[in-house]
Write an enzyme that holds these catalytic residues in place. Sequence first.
Site, PDB file in Angstrom:
ATOM      1  N   THR A   1     108.790  55.736  36.554  1.00 40.91           N
ATOM      2  CA  THR A   1     108.273  54.392  36.277  1.00 40.91           C
ATOM      3  C   THR A   1     109.380  53.519  35.699  1.00 40.91           C
ATOM      4  OG1 THR A   1     106.498  53.153  35.199  1.00 40.91           O
ATOM      5  CG2 THR A   1     107.418  54.996  33.957  1.00 40.91           C
ATOM      6  N   TYR A   2     109.257  52.209  35.882  1.00 44.86           N
ATOM      7  CA  TYR A   2     110.305  51.308  35.375  1.00 44.86           C
ATOM      8  C   TYR A   2     109.679  50.022  34.853  1.00 44.86           C
ATOM      9  CZ  TYR A   2     109.852  48.703  39.769  1.00 44.86           C
ATOM     10  OH  TYR A   2     109.359  47.967  40.824  1.00 44.86           O
TER      11      TYR A   2
ATOM     12  N   ARG B   1     112.490  62.045  39.279  1.00 39.73           N
ATOM     13  CA  ARG B   1     111.738  63.220  39.758  1.00 39.73           C
ATOM     14  C   ARG B   1     112.530  64.493  39.489  1.00 39.73           C
ATOM     15  NH1 ARG B   1     110.780  59.824  44.634  1.00 39.73           N
ATOM     16  NH2 ARG B   1     108.824  58.729  44.255  1.00 39.73           N
TER      17      ARG B   1
ATOM     18  N   ASP C   1     103.382  58.617  42.140  1.00 37.08           N
ATOM     19  CA  ASP C   1     104.001  57.314  41.879  1.00 37.08           C
ATOM     20  C   ASP C   1     103.020  56.410  41.143  1.00 37.08           C
ATOM     21  OD1 ASP C   1     106.198  58.245  43.136  1.00 37.08           O
ATOM     22  OD2 ASP C   1     106.065  56.944  44.907  1.00 37.08           O
ATOM     23  N   ASP C   2     103.580  55.463  40.362  1.00 36.78           N
ATOM     24  CA  ASP C   2     102.683  54.700  39.482  1.00 36.78           C
ATOM     25  C   ASP C   2     101.888  53.609  40.190  1.00 36.78           C
ATOM     26  OD1 ASP C   2     104.715  52.855  39.843  1.00 36.78           O
ATOM     27  OD2 ASP C   2     105.274  52.707  37.733  1.00 36.78           O
ATOM     28  N   ASP C   3     102.176  53.340  41.469  1.00 37.13           N
ATOM     29  CA  ASP C   3     101.458  52.239  42.121  1.00 37.13           C
ATOM     30  C   ASP C   3     100.462  52.700  43.190  1.00 37.13           C
ATOM     31  OD1 ASP C   3     103.519  53.151  43.687  1.00 37.13           O
ATOM     32  OD2 ASP C   3     104.011  51.207  44.546  1.00 37.13           O
TER      33      ASP C   3
ATOM     34  N   GLU D   1     111.703  63.579  51.167  1.00 33.31           N
ATOM     35  CA  GLU D   1     110.637  64.597  51.194  1.00 33.31           C
ATOM     36  C   GLU D   1     111.090  65.815  51.988  1.00 33.31           C
ATOM     37  OE1 GLU D   1     110.294  61.419  52.047  1.00 33.31           O
ATOM     38  OE2 GLU D   1     108.764  60.509  50.765  1.00 33.31           O
TER      39      GLU D   1
ATOM     40  N   HIS E   1      98.639  54.544  49.507  1.00 32.63           N
ATOM     41  CA  HIS E   1      99.933  54.003  49.111  1.00 32.63           C
ATOM     42  C   HIS E   1      99.748  52.505  48.868  1.00 32.63           C
ATOM     43  CE1 HIS E   1     104.159  52.725  50.191  1.00 32.63           C
ATOM     44  NE2 HIS E   1     104.384  53.685  49.343  1.00 32.63           N
ATOM     45  N   THR E   2      98.948  52.179  47.869  1.00 30.42           N
ATOM     46  CA  THR E   2      98.657  50.772  47.562  1.00 30.42           C
ATOM     47  C   THR E   2      99.804  50.202  46.752  1.00 30.42           C
ATOM     48  OG1 THR E   2      97.426  51.706  45.720  1.00 30.42           O
ATOM     49  CG2 THR E   2      96.140  50.766  47.516  1.00 30.42           C
TER      50      THR E   2
HETATM   51  C1  UGA Z   1     107.815  54.752  49.011  1.00 29.03           C
HETATM   52  C2  UGA Z   1     107.324  56.158  48.704  1.00 29.03           C
HETATM   53  O1  UGA Z   1     105.913  56.152  48.583  1.00 29.03           O
HETATM   54  C3  UGA Z   1     107.944  56.632  47.392  1.00 29.03           C
HETATM   55  O2  UGA Z   1     107.427  57.880  47.049  1.00 29.03           O
HETATM   56  C4  UGA Z   1     109.440  56.661  47.572  1.00 29.03           C
HETATM   57  O3  UGA Z   1     110.057  57.036  46.363  1.00 29.03           O
HETATM   58  C5  UGA Z   1     109.911  55.286  47.942  1.00 29.03           C
HETATM   59  O4  UGA Z   1     109.226  54.749  49.080  1.00 29.03           O
HETATM   60  C6  UGA Z   1     111.400  55.328  48.300  1.00 29.03           C
HETATM   61  O5  UGA Z   1     111.758  54.933  49.395  1.00 29.03           O
HETATM   62  O6  UGA Z   1     112.175  55.793  47.491  1.00 29.03           O
HETATM   63  P1  UGA Z   1     107.428  52.515  47.509  1.00 29.03           P
HETATM   64  O7  UGA Z   1     106.075  51.991  47.159  1.00 29.03           O
HETATM   65  O8  UGA Z   1     108.230  51.745  48.487  1.00 29.03           O
HETATM   66  O9  UGA Z   1     107.263  54.005  47.935  1.00 29.03           O
HETATM   67  O10 UGA Z   1     108.323  52.761  46.187  1.00 29.03           O
HETATM   68  P2  UGA Z   1     107.984  52.421  44.676  1.00 29.03           P
HETATM   69  O11 UGA Z   1     106.553  52.689  44.407  1.00 29.03           O
HETATM   70  O12 UGA Z   1     108.521  51.081  44.364  1.00 29.03           O
HETATM   71  O13 UGA Z   1     108.857  53.528  43.890  1.00 29.03           O
HETATM   72  C7  UGA Z   1     108.473  54.883  43.812  1.00 29.03           C
HETATM   73  C8  UGA Z   1     108.374  55.326  42.341  1.00 29.03           C
HETATM   74  O14 UGA Z   1     109.643  55.140  41.703  1.00 29.03           O
HETATM   75  C9  UGA Z   1     107.344  54.537  41.544  1.00 29.03           C
HETATM   76  O15 UGA Z   1     106.638  55.394  40.684  1.00 29.03           O
HETATM   77  C10 UGA Z   1     108.202  53.544  40.767  1.00 29.03           C
HETATM   78  O16 UGA Z   1     107.650  53.168  39.523  1.00 29.03           O
HETATM   79  C11 UGA Z   1     109.498  54.312  40.577  1.00 29.03           C
HETATM   80  N1  UGA Z   1     110.691  53.406  40.507  1.00 29.03           N
HETATM   81  C12 UGA Z   1     110.860  52.381  41.364  1.00 29.03           C
HETATM   82  C13 UGA Z   1     111.644  53.628  39.520  1.00 29.03           C
HETATM   83  O17 UGA Z   1     111.494  54.559  38.715  1.00 29.03           O
HETATM   84  N2  UGA Z   1     112.724  52.786  39.446  1.00 29.03           N
HETATM   85  C14 UGA Z   1     112.909  51.739  40.300  1.00 29.03           C
HETATM   86  O18 UGA Z   1     113.912  50.998  40.162  1.00 29.03           O
HETATM   87  C15 UGA Z   1     111.944  51.533  41.283  1.00 29.03           C
HETATM   88 MN    MN Z   2     104.922  52.848  45.703  1.00 28.84          MN
END
Ligand code: UGA
Ligand code: MN
Length: 354
Positions: free
Chosen positions: A110-111, A188, A212-214, A299, A326-327
């Site tokens: 999370t960030y 991770r 993931d948090d979203d 993955e 994947h919302t």
């Molecule tokens: C997609 C996939 O669902 C993710 O599992 C994958 O990590 C990501 O692409 C990727 O390409 O790396 P997406 O919704 O695009 O997901 O990615 P985010 O949800 O923005 O990020 C994944 C996780 O990393 C979240 O829990 C987010 O909070 C965290 N994150 C994101 C960070 O810890 N730092 C960041 O700068 C951005």
């Molecule tokens: Mn996401």
Amino acid sequence: MGYLTPRRLLVFYFMALFMSLIYVIYSFASWCPNSFKEMNMRFPNDGDVNELQIRDKMIYEKNELLKLLQSRFQKVETNLRRLYPEVASEILEKDSNPNDLPYIYAITPTYTRPVQKAELIRLSQTFLHVRNFHWIVVEDSDRKTKLVENLLEHSGLEFTHLNVKTPDAWKLAPKDPNWLKPRGVLQRNLGLTWIRENLKKGANKGVLYFADDDNTYDLQIFEEMRGTKKVSVWPVGLVGKLRYESPIVVNGKVTGWHTYWMPERDFALDMAGFAINIELLFDKPLVQFEYEVKRGYQETTLLRGFVTKEELEPLADNCRKVLVWHTRTEKADLRNEEKLKKYGKPPSDLTIEV
Ligand code: UGA
Ligand code: MN
């Protein structure tokens, strides 16, 4: 009044609940045939058929009552964890015996951004409904923030709070398309290290899930993944610009991937679409995520280290049910804060946490 502490009230509540369960079980027993002998000797006649119908109805009614009690119990458990996190586990452990239920270890990178608290609150309040659940939250930052620390302290969940910052070279710039660089890699990996260093093979039974948090999680997915032997898989909704992506299952085995984007990958699925038995982490201590892999291969890189496609365990009704979505949350638009300042009006109070 001093005697009526919340804790005593709750203990009393649980005793009452327990006694009503005993009552239900007792009354169930009282109308069962007295012995097997009696059951074997009698053949049904018209009177018996009538009696059987009455008994059927009673069984149905008692069943409904049991369901009601179960759902009430679930609600009390949730409230208890939320309102009295410091005593909840102690009280609940006395009440049930979840010792043989494998744990779920969920790793959430999370960030900091305006929607972060809302995301984590939504997640934590979903996870409160899941028994034997340990939340590993890894902040993408140099230090742990007060916001996340407080949120976890008051969540009522069992948790571990970690942090590691993504190097600048791997951070997306505001205008970058989000597929350019992978997110959550180091976070991770730190979660994986925590499991390997703090749990013991054999003594700790459980499965690992990357939450993931979203995303949005149906509680059922946690109960499905709990029994994972090696690696289990299932569909993910609203991802890859499709209604869903999913493993293709033929005769109970994964044969391929329903995805538009690079179906040739060994494991063409989203991070939210699989769980791993933690035993594998101890058996293969070096397997982790890597930055230096082809785009979209995070993955696949990880799972290749643990299993073959043939070994995957399809869940969610042979991958016919979507139980996680994947919302992606819309970025908060805060442009009017600047406008308020521009027109000499006070912007929102920065001491109010959002
Ligand atoms: C997609 C996939 O669902 C993710 O599992 C994958 O990590 C990501 O692409 C990727 O390409 O790396 P997406 O919704 O695009 O997901 O990615 P985010 O949800 O923005 O990020 C994944 C996780 O990393 C979240 O829990 C987010 O909070 C965290 N994150 C994101 C960070 O810890 N730092 C960041 O700068 C951005
Ligand atoms: Mn996401």
